[in-house]
Write a protein that holds these residues in place. Structure first.
Motif, mmCIF file in Angstrom:
data_model
loop_
_atom_site.group_PDB
_atom_site.id
_atom_site.type_symbol
_atom_site.label_atom_id
_atom_site.label_comp_id
_atom_site.label_asym_id
_atom_site.label_seq_id
_atom_site.Cartn_x
_atom_site.Cartn_y
_atom_site.Cartn_z
ATOM 1 N N LYS A 199 0.804 -1.227 0.000
ATOM 2 C CA LYS A 199 0.000 0.000 0.000
ATOM 3 C C LYS A 199 0.836 1.276 0.000
ATOM 4 O O LYS A 199 0.300 2.359 -0.213
ATOM 5 C CB LYS A 199 -0.947 -0.005 1.203
ATOM 6 C CG LYS A 199 -2.127 -0.951 1.004
ATOM 7 C CD LYS A 199 -3.237 -0.608 1.963
ATOM 8 C CE LYS A 199 -3.879 -1.858 2.508
ATOM 9 N NZ LYS A 199 -4.689 -1.590 3.685
ATOM 10 N N LEU A 219 -4.470 -0.300 -4.858
ATOM 11 C CA LEU A 219 -5.403 -1.414 -5.077
ATOM 12 C C LEU A 219 -4.680 -2.763 -5.156
ATOM 13 O O LEU A 219 -4.790 -3.473 -6.159
ATOM 14 C CB LEU A 219 -6.171 -1.196 -6.395
ATOM 15 C CG LEU A 219 -6.752 0.190 -6.680
ATOM 16 C CD1 LEU A 219 -7.142 0.318 -8.152
ATOM 17 C CD2 LEU A 219 -7.974 0.448 -5.808
ATOM 18 N N ALA A 226 -5.125 -5.809 -3.909
ATOM 19 C CA ALA A 226 -5.901 -7.040 -4.139
ATOM 20 C C ALA A 226 -6.397 -7.101 -5.579
ATOM 21 O O ALA A 226 -6.603 -8.176 -6.135
ATOM 22 C CB ALA A 226 -7.079 -7.118 -3.173
ATOM 23 N N ALA A 259 -2.569 -9.208 0.192
ATOM 24 C CA ALA A 259 -3.741 -8.331 0.232
ATOM 25 C C ALA A 259 -4.954 -9.082 0.778
ATOM 26 O O ALA A 259 -5.708 -8.553 1.605
ATOM 27 C CB ALA A 259 -4.029 -7.789 -1.163
ATOM 28 N N ARG A 314 -7.216 -8.492 4.283
ATOM 29 C CA ARG A 314 -8.663 -8.298 4.247
ATOM 30 C C ARG A 314 -9.352 -9.307 5.161
ATOM 31 O O ARG A 314 -10.244 -8.960 5.921
ATOM 32 C CB ARG A 314 -9.180 -8.441 2.812
ATOM 33 C CG ARG A 314 -10.588 -7.914 2.633
ATOM 34 C CD ARG A 314 -11.042 -7.947 1.187
ATOM 35 N NE ARG A 314 -11.011 -9.283 0.631
ATOM 36 C CZ ARG A 314 -10.078 -9.759 -0.167
ATOM 37 N NH1 ARG A 314 -9.084 -8.989 -0.552
ATOM 38 N NH2 ARG A 314 -10.128 -10.990 -0.608
ATOM 39 N N SER A 372 -7.467 -3.795 8.825
ATOM 40 C CA SER A 372 -6.972 -3.104 7.648
ATOM 41 C C SER A 372 -6.060 -1.955 8.070
ATOM 42 O O SER A 372 -6.451 -1.099 8.850
ATOM 43 C CB SER A 372 -8.158 -2.580 6.846
ATOM 44 O OG SER A 372 -7.684 -1.819 5.785
ATOM 45 N N SER A 393 -5.713 5.470 -8.188
ATOM 46 C CA SER A 393 -4.302 5.479 -7.848
ATOM 47 C C SER A 393 -3.838 6.918 -7.591
ATOM 48 O O SER A 393 -3.127 7.201 -6.619
ATOM 49 C CB SER A 393 -3.539 4.835 -9.009
ATOM 50 O OG SER A 393 -2.172 4.991 -8.875
ATOM 51 N N GLU A 415 -11.199 -2.221 -1.280
ATOM 52 C CA GLU A 415 -10.096 -1.286 -1.561
ATOM 53 C C GLU A 415 -10.621 0.159 -1.565
ATOM 54 O O GLU A 415 -9.927 1.083 -1.137
ATOM 55 C CB GLU A 415 -9.437 -1.631 -2.907
ATOM 56 C CG GLU A 415 -9.039 -3.113 -3.030
ATOM 57 C CD GLU A 415 -7.561 -3.380 -2.898
ATOM 58 O OE1 GLU A 415 -6.919 -2.691 -2.096
ATOM 59 O OE2 GLU A 415 -7.041 -4.276 -3.593
ATOM 60 N N ASN A 443 -10.851 1.452 1.894
ATOM 61 C CA ASN A 443 -9.549 1.903 2.399
ATOM 62 C C ASN A 443 -9.272 3.341 1.983
ATOM 63 O O ASN A 443 -8.799 4.155 2.788
ATOM 64 C CB ASN A 443 -8.424 1.005 1.877
ATOM 65 C CG ASN A 443 -8.347 -0.292 2.651
ATOM 66 O OD1 ASN A 443 -8.762 -0.366 3.816
ATOM 67 N ND2 ASN A 443 -7.833 -1.324 2.018
#
Lengths: 273, 500
Positions: free
Chosen positions: B107, B112, B114, B151, B155, B160, B184, B226, B229
């Motif tokens: 991260k 992203l 996963a 990832a 989860r 997280s 992104s 995601e 997050n």
């Protein structure tokens, strides 16, 4: 957001809704449409904006119940919200001083015609409107159309109101008697086809606003393809208005039936309830 | 930052990593065979649109695979990653048993993980630059599977880890679109302290991750996790909002937005312009996949219809074509066919997707090209005419040019045709910005090293710039744009403070 603040029944199948959406009310122009979705399982479908009040922050939609999604929209009461509403989409109508405009609306097509009539009138044009429906109870927004027209001719198929006959009869009458600089037609595809053939005879520049099947409304899916002048165009981003004399209406009529069997099944299930 | 050799050196010289390196001999590491991703059996998976094909590797498999990585002095794999993940660090954390630490490492540079662990073509990127492959001619370390493992582990753990963000600087920036490029960009900008709003035209956030990639490759729940997050980091999301239409760029500037990232994607599906192509039952892959993936049209409860074809032809050889044909199989097709004008060697789809499609029973009609469609009396497609192709000299793309073979025409019964021959950039945004420089193809022109457009406060990336690429390249663009917009805004800000 998207709260229904006013609801009016034009008939048991045709309903006018005034919906709160500040941003669209401010940014929409004549000819634009929105995409709506009712409920989390709802489908996305387009509706042309019939009117807007930027001060109150509302837009007006007119819906005719033809299937599940239009029925779900029509079932919403004042105070309830439309799940998703996005717009304004499509290119706005090309409004300028052209001279005399012949504005033709059939059935619920009169609703999207209204802002165009208003805009042409405000731009200084002489506007003659012909509005038509099967019978008297299906004639909508007559007073509003009158407000922005120099003259209005009402036609009904059964003669229950105005003059008896198809929209093309009313159009012919106007064309015979005065010079028309531009014509706009909005209504069922079959009506637009014949209205367009009428003005083609007299070489009057004509725009038709199409009601194709859409999913996203932003150019992404291509469900709304239409052939104009031999080229494939997308109604959502290239239209919804096109040169009516160049539109392949037969293909358009065929494409409107693209999901007919799925729709019939869905209708049977929904309206049975 | 993770490409900075100094930073990489410091990270690599940490005690735990040095200890890990000396724990196992490289000879032992290279003797371990590459992990094999467990898969749902083809005969089961073709029945479910929403069940993943790849099941994910186990903890034991992950630890073993991680130990294959030799923690190279010069980790070329990072150069192969468009978002420059610190690959050896996350892999060594897995080997060391700190999977949450590995997830946090991902991260640092990837909003992203996963998603990327599932849909990135690693074989063309990080893994193609792995020491195993480059120097020893052995299968590369399975970086993609390990990324997904870390990832997914995080989860599932329910803890997280939200990346640290800088003190809010109060500067508002917006993204147009919510696909991988925009997300992104949003992730990096929010880390830098910006007030980021993601504007999306559809009713769901995620762009192509939601409407395009099917759930058997990328479940929507993973995308939503995601997104959550990013939301926790402070990114704001606004759906049903078309920048330029719902409100103009000027309106948004008045609201205080100082920078824009244009990531509206490759909006317009291309067709082949052949006779009969507008018959009913012939649709773009965008339409077909949107109906199923975004609108859930395959479910009884959905109001959105979808044609359930029995003899389905998908035109094209890319990942979107594979997604469409495999979706058609899952929706009950008896024959699901790929019609591709070149041979399998030229196919742009990932090798894994082609392999999965074959296992599931997709028929590959390579070196075939559609010429015309026919319909029944209602305008529903029922037949197509094609011809066979041979391969000539290489064309501009370096691939051998397909040439029609005389007299090879034949007909094929079909009741659904999905056209997946590419997309053009969405014209909505450029049409609202007369000063924006676009190419003859309609893509937004940017300074490549900065992703800055001809309008200085507007940066762009992803398919609206590239015309059609991958999730990870779009994400790389988003990162680059964020880095350069940050510099641009800070520079502009310091100038205004000086003049004050």
């Amino acid at each position: 957001m998207n709260k229904i603040v006013e609801k009016e029944y034009f008939s048991d199948k045709v309903i006018r809704l005034v919906v709160e959406n500040q941003k669209i009310a401010r940014s929409r122009k004549a000819g634009n449409f929105v995409i709506l979705r009712i409920g989390e399982k709802g489908e996305r479908f387009p509706l042309t904006i019939a009117d807007a009040d930027p001060v109150k922050g509302t837009i007006t939609l007119v819906v005719q119940i033809v299937g599940v999604s239009s029925a779900k929209l029509a079932a919403l009461e004042v105070g309830e919200c439309i799940t998703d509403l996005v717009g304004p989409l499509g290119k706005p109508t090309d409004i300028e001083l052209k001279g005399t405009i012949l504005a033709c609306g059939g059935g619920v097509g009169v609703a999207p015609l209204l802002p165009i009539v208003e805009a042409f009138k405000k731009a200084g044009n002489r506007v003659v409107s012909v509005i038509a429906a099967r019978s008297k109870d299906l004639i909508i927004l007559e007073d509003q159309i009158r407000r922005w027209s120099d003259e209005v001719i009402v036609m009904t198929d059964d003669g229950s109101y105005g003059r008896q006959g198809l929209i093309t009869a009313g159009m012919e009458e106007v064309i015979q008697r005065e010079k028309i600089d531009e014509c706009i037609v909005i209504g069922p595809a079959i009506m637009m086809k014949f209205a367009s053939l009428t003005t083609k005879k007299y070489a009057i520049p004509t725009q038709a606003s199409l009601n194709s099947i859409m999913v996203d409304g932003t150019g992404m899916c291509g469900a709304c393809r239409v052939t104009v002048g031999g080229k494939t165009r997308f109604t959502c981003v290239d239209g919804p208005e096109f040169d009516a004399h160049e539109i392949n209406f037969d293909e358009m009529l065929m494409r409107l039936g693209g999901y007919k069997s799925e729709e019939l099944l869905a209708n049977a299930k929904y309206f049975q309830k | 930052m993770s490409l900075d050799p100094e930073y990489l050196k410091i990270e690599r010289s940490q005690e735990w990593r040095a200890a890990l390196r000396s724990k196992t001999k490289n000879k032992e590491r290279t003797a371990i065979p590459r992990v094999h991703m467990p898969e749902q059996a083809p005969e089961i998976r073709v029945k479910y649109q929403d069940r993943e094909v790849n099941l994910g590797i186990t903890a034991e498999q992950a630890a073993l695979e991680a130990s294959r990585c030799m923690d190279c002095v010069t980790p070329t794999c990072i150069e192969g990653c468009p978002v420059n993940i610190n690959i050896p660090k996350f892999i060594k954390l897995i080997e060391n048993g700190d999977v949450l630490g590995a997830a946090a490492t991902l991260k640092e540079t990837n909003a992203l993980p996963a998603v990327c662990g599932r849909v990135c073509p690693q074989e063309k990127q990080c893994e193609s630059r792995c020491f195993y492959l480059e120097k020893m001619n052995l299968p590369s370390v399975s970086i993609g599977h390990l990324e997904r493992y870390a990832a997914d582990f995080e989860r599932a753990s329910g803890t997280s880890n939200i990346p640290k963000t800088a003190e809010p600087n109060g500067i508002k920036v917006a993204t147009v679109g919510s696909g991988p490029a925009a997300l992104s960009f949003a992730g990096d900008m929010v880390k830098n302290g910006y007030d980021v709003t993601v504007f999306e035209a559809l009713h769901e956030i995620g762009g192509v991750l939601k409407y395009g990639i099917p759930e058997f490759r990328l479940p929507n729940a993973i995308v939503d996790f995601e997104l959550e997050n990013l939301r926790k980091m402070g990114v704001k999301f606004e759906t049903n909002f078309i920048v330029g239409r719902t409100a103009s760029f000027d309106d948004l500037k008045e609201d205080g937005y100082q920078g824009f990232f244009l990531g509206s994607g490759a909006g317009l599906p291309r067709f082949m312009d052949i006779p009969g192509e507008n018959f009913n039952g012939i649709l773009s892959s965008n339409e077909y996949l949107t109906r199923v993936n975004l609108m859930g049209a395959n479910a009884e409860t959905s109001d959105t219809p979808v044609i359930l074809g029995k003899r389905v032809a998908v035109i094209g050889g890319g990942n979107t074509a594979m997604d469409s044909v495999r979706t058609a199989l899952r929706l009950g097709a008896d024959r699901a066919m790929i019609i591709y004008r070149r041979s399998e060697a030229e196919m742009p789809a990932r090798i894994e997707e082609v392999k999965h499609a074959k296992e599931e029973g997709v028929e590959f009609m390579n070196l075939c090209n559609p010429l015309e469609y026919f319909s029944d009396e209602k305008g529903m497609v029922n037949k197509m005419r094609l011809n066979r192709m041979g391969l000539g000299e290489p064309d501009a793309s370096g691939r051998r040019r397909p040439v029609p073979i005389d007299g090879s025409e034949f007909e094929l019964d079909v009741d659904l045709v999905i056209v997946a021959v590419g997309v053009s950039p969405n014209p909505l945004v450029p049409s609202c910005l007369p000063d924006l420089k676009v190419s003859k193809w309609g893509t937004i022109v940017v300074e490549e090293d900065k992703m800055q457009s001809s309008i200085e406060e507007m940066f762009a990336g992803g398919d609206i710039v590239r015309g059609g690429a991958t999730v990870i390249l779009a994400m790389g663009d988003g990162r680059k744009a964020a880095e350069n917009m940050h510099l641009y805004l800070q520079n502009k800000l310091s100038k205004t403070t000086k003049t004050n």
